[in-house]
Design a protein around this motif. Structure first.
Motif, mmCIF file in Angstrom:
data_model
loop_
_atom_site.group_PDB
_atom_site.id
_atom_site.type_symbol
_atom_site.label_atom_id
_atom_site.label_comp_id
_atom_site.label_asym_id
_atom_site.label_seq_id
_atom_site.Cartn_x
_atom_site.Cartn_y
_atom_site.Cartn_z
ATOM 1 N N GLY A 1 1.875 2.316 -5.686
ATOM 2 C CA GLY A 1 1.737 2.343 -4.239
ATOM 3 C C GLY A 1 2.573 1.339 -3.476
ATOM 4 N N CYS A 2 3.738 0.951 -3.988
ATOM 5 C CA CYS A 2 4.639 0.066 -3.243
ATOM 6 C C CYS A 2 5.038 0.764 -1.941
ATOM 7 N N ASN A 3 4.962 0.042 -0.825
ATOM 8 C CA ASN A 3 5.065 0.739 0.456
ATOM 9 C C ASN A 3 6.489 1.000 0.928
ATOM 10 N N PHE A 4 7.466 0.818 0.017
ATOM 11 C CA PHE A 4 8.857 1.154 0.328
ATOM 12 C C PHE A 4 9.380 2.273 -0.566
ATOM 13 N N CYS A 5 8.522 2.807 -1.439
ATOM 14 C CA CYS A 5 8.984 3.698 -2.505
ATOM 15 C C CYS A 5 8.354 5.077 -2.402
ATOM 16 N N VAL B 1 13.263 -7.496 -12.876
ATOM 17 C CA VAL B 1 11.943 -7.615 -12.255
ATOM 18 C C VAL B 1 12.090 -7.442 -10.746
ATOM 19 N N SER B 2 11.312 -6.526 -10.186
ATOM 20 C CA SER B 2 11.328 -6.284 -8.746
ATOM 21 C C SER B 2 10.428 -7.306 -8.063
ATOM 22 N N ILE B 3 11.040 -8.198 -7.281
ATOM 23 C CA ILE B 3 10.293 -9.265 -6.614
ATOM 24 C C ILE B 3 10.137 -8.971 -5.119
ATOM 25 N N HIS B 4 11.266 -8.830 -4.421
ATOM 26 C CA HIS B 4 11.325 -8.409 -3.012
ATOM 27 C C HIS B 4 10.778 -9.413 -2.013
ATOM 28 N N SER B 5 10.158 -10.469 -2.471
ATOM 29 C CA SER B 5 9.772 -11.573 -1.592
ATOM 30 C C SER B 5 9.352 -12.763 -2.444
ATOM 31 N N GLY B 6 9.715 -13.963 -1.959
ATOM 32 C CA GLY B 6 9.262 -15.180 -2.627
ATOM 33 C C GLY B 6 7.981 -15.726 -2.030
ATOM 34 N N LYS C 1 3.569 -11.929 1.787
ATOM 35 C CA LYS C 1 4.465 -10.807 2.093
ATOM 36 C C LYS C 1 4.526 -9.821 0.933
ATOM 37 N N ARG C 2 4.562 -10.355 -0.282
ATOM 38 C CA ARG C 2 4.645 -9.456 -1.440
ATOM 39 C C ARG C 2 3.365 -8.640 -1.582
ATOM 40 N N ASP C 3 2.221 -9.221 -1.198
ATOM 41 C CA ASP C 3 0.964 -8.459 -1.178
ATOM 42 C C ASP C 3 1.103 -7.210 -0.310
ATOM 43 N N LYS C 4 1.752 -7.366 0.840
ATOM 44 C CA LYS C 4 1.898 -6.255 1.777
ATOM 45 C C LYS C 4 2.854 -5.192 1.253
ATOM 46 N N LEU C 5 3.856 -5.631 0.507
ATOM 47 C CA LEU C 5 4.838 -4.693 -0.037
ATOM 48 C C LEU C 5 4.334 -3.994 -1.293
ATOM 49 N N LYS D 1 -1.512 -8.509 -5.990
ATOM 50 C CA LYS D 1 -2.857 -9.085 -5.918
ATOM 51 C C LYS D 1 -3.446 -9.278 -7.318
ATOM 52 N N LYS D 2 -2.885 -8.555 -8.280
ATOM 53 C CA LYS D 2 -3.323 -8.704 -9.672
ATOM 54 C C LYS D 2 -2.402 -9.655 -10.434
ATOM 55 N N TYR D 3 -1.099 -9.471 -10.263
ATOM 56 C CA TYR D 3 -0.099 -10.308 -10.925
ATOM 57 C C TYR D 3 0.790 -10.910 -9.845
ATOM 58 N N ASP D 4 0.436 -12.102 -9.374
ATOM 59 C CA ASP D 4 1.171 -12.664 -8.253
ATOM 60 C C ASP D 4 2.422 -13.396 -8.722
ATOM 61 N N LEU D 5 3.145 -13.973 -7.762
ATOM 62 C CA LEU D 5 4.429 -14.602 -8.067
ATOM 63 C C LEU D 5 4.293 -15.763 -9.046
ATOM 64 N N ASN D 6 3.211 -16.513 -8.965
ATOM 65 C CA ASN D 6 3.008 -17.632 -9.896
ATOM 66 C C ASN D 6 2.846 -17.131 -11.323
#
Length: 345
Positions: free
Chosen positions: A115-119, A217-222, A226-230, A235-240
């Protein structure tokens, strides 16, 4: 009934021996299928009739039926396949400059659940995983298409089509081994790349299984918010969590990681966003692909203006981070990044 392109040569040898055929016949059959691109047993001239009949009765040789090829002005071709159960997937063949070399972008699922909101791929959810044979057959069919049309050489395979490869990991793993095998499609390890949104538990496992295969790896935001929204998966596997997994992956493989960054106008393309990305990267050994977002019917995002992308790249250049702006290929036939959706349905 066995799906031929879902088994390796040792599997075939075992099946033949169990049915009283000599083991050396597996070499001959693999040579016909993968080197000569012949799948009709009656055309395998050095096989005895009894073995040809055995193959006909016990092996499914094709898993994809070509429905349509859409050709872009830039030379990209998008293939729509029908599977044996009536489901459909897409594969994209991308020319590399003018060298008569090609990259094939293959799919691993019928749709996608992330459900990525750009795809576009995720708009209708995921219907099922592709089998090993269905994944391998995409590469085999494209190889035959290139050969029949005297186009040149299939150089690279990227798992960047429909679906998340790490959510179909067993079949991903088996398909890589067949695509990579010298006895089969013989695509070199360093010419295969797997792209993921960051399914953290599979990153290190992938490194253990394939220390020479490329990882993107598709990151699209640091920025996690913002990445939550994209990408809901954040929310399960965050940037950290992703960064920690990538560090472990690098320790294991010493392989530079490709970071995919979609440039979306007014959302993640400011200098502040570039600084967030640099802060997140730290000292990781990476290569950055900046990808202008491609338009998708039903989704509101727009690609960043060219000057914004160049300024973003310049900021990364100042930190000596290897980065390129990736050209969009096949947009006019909805074959570009994020556009695969089975529109013909």
């Amino acid at each position: 009934m066995y799906s031929f392109k879902g088994i390796n040569k040792s599997d075939l040898t075992e099946i033949l021996v169990e049915n009283s055929f000599p083991s050396f016949r597996s070499d001959q059959i693999f040579n016909w299928v993968y080197n000569n691109l012949v799948i009709k047993p009656d055309l395998m001239r050095n096989l005895p009739g009894e073995l040809q009949k055995f193959l006909v009765n016990n092996f499914l040789m094709e898993n994809l039926k070509l429905i349509k090829v859409n050709k872009s002005r830039d030379g990209t071709s998008k293939f729509l396949w029908e599977l044996n159960d009536g489901e459909r997937v897409e594969t994209v063949l991308i020319p590399q400059s003018k060298e008569e070399r090609f990259t094939v972008c293959i799919s691993v699922q019928v749709g996608c659940d992330l459900g990525c909101n750009f795809c576009a791929t995720g708009l209708n959810g995921c219907k099922r995983n592709l089998t090993t044979a269905e994944i391998v057959d995409q590469v085999w069919q494209i190889s035959r298409y290139i050969d029949k049309n005297n186009l040149g050489e299939l150089r690279n395979v990227v798992y960047m089509g429909m679906g998340e490869p790490f959510l179909n990991y067993d079949n991903l793993k088996k398909s890589i081994r067949i695509i990579n095998s010298e006895k089969a499609l013989n695509i070199g390890s360093r010419r295969i790349t797997v792209s993921t949104v960051g399914i953290v538990p599979k990153i290190l496992e992938f490194g253990r299984d394939f220390d020479q295969i490329g990882l993107a790896v598709s990151i699209h935001s640091g920025d996690n918010d913002k990445r939550d929204k994209l990408m809901p998966i954040n929310k399960k596997y965050d940037l950290n969590a992703i960064k920690s997994a990538l560090k472990d992956y690098y320790k294991l493989t010493s392989r530079r990681i490709t970071i995919e960054y979609l440039m979306i106008s007014g959302f993640n393309d400011s200098i502040r966003d570039a600084k967030k990305l640099v802060d997140w990267l730290g000292n990781m050994n990476v290569f950055i692909n900046l990808i202008p977002a491609n338009p998708v019917d039903g989704l509101a995002h727009k690609p960043s203006p060219e000057n914004k992308i160049k300024n973003f790249k310049k900021y990364l250049d100042n930190f000596n981070i290897p980065v390129q702006i990736r050209a969009s290929m096949g947009e006019d036939v909805t074959a570009a990044c994020g556009q695969l959706r089975l529109r013909e349905e």
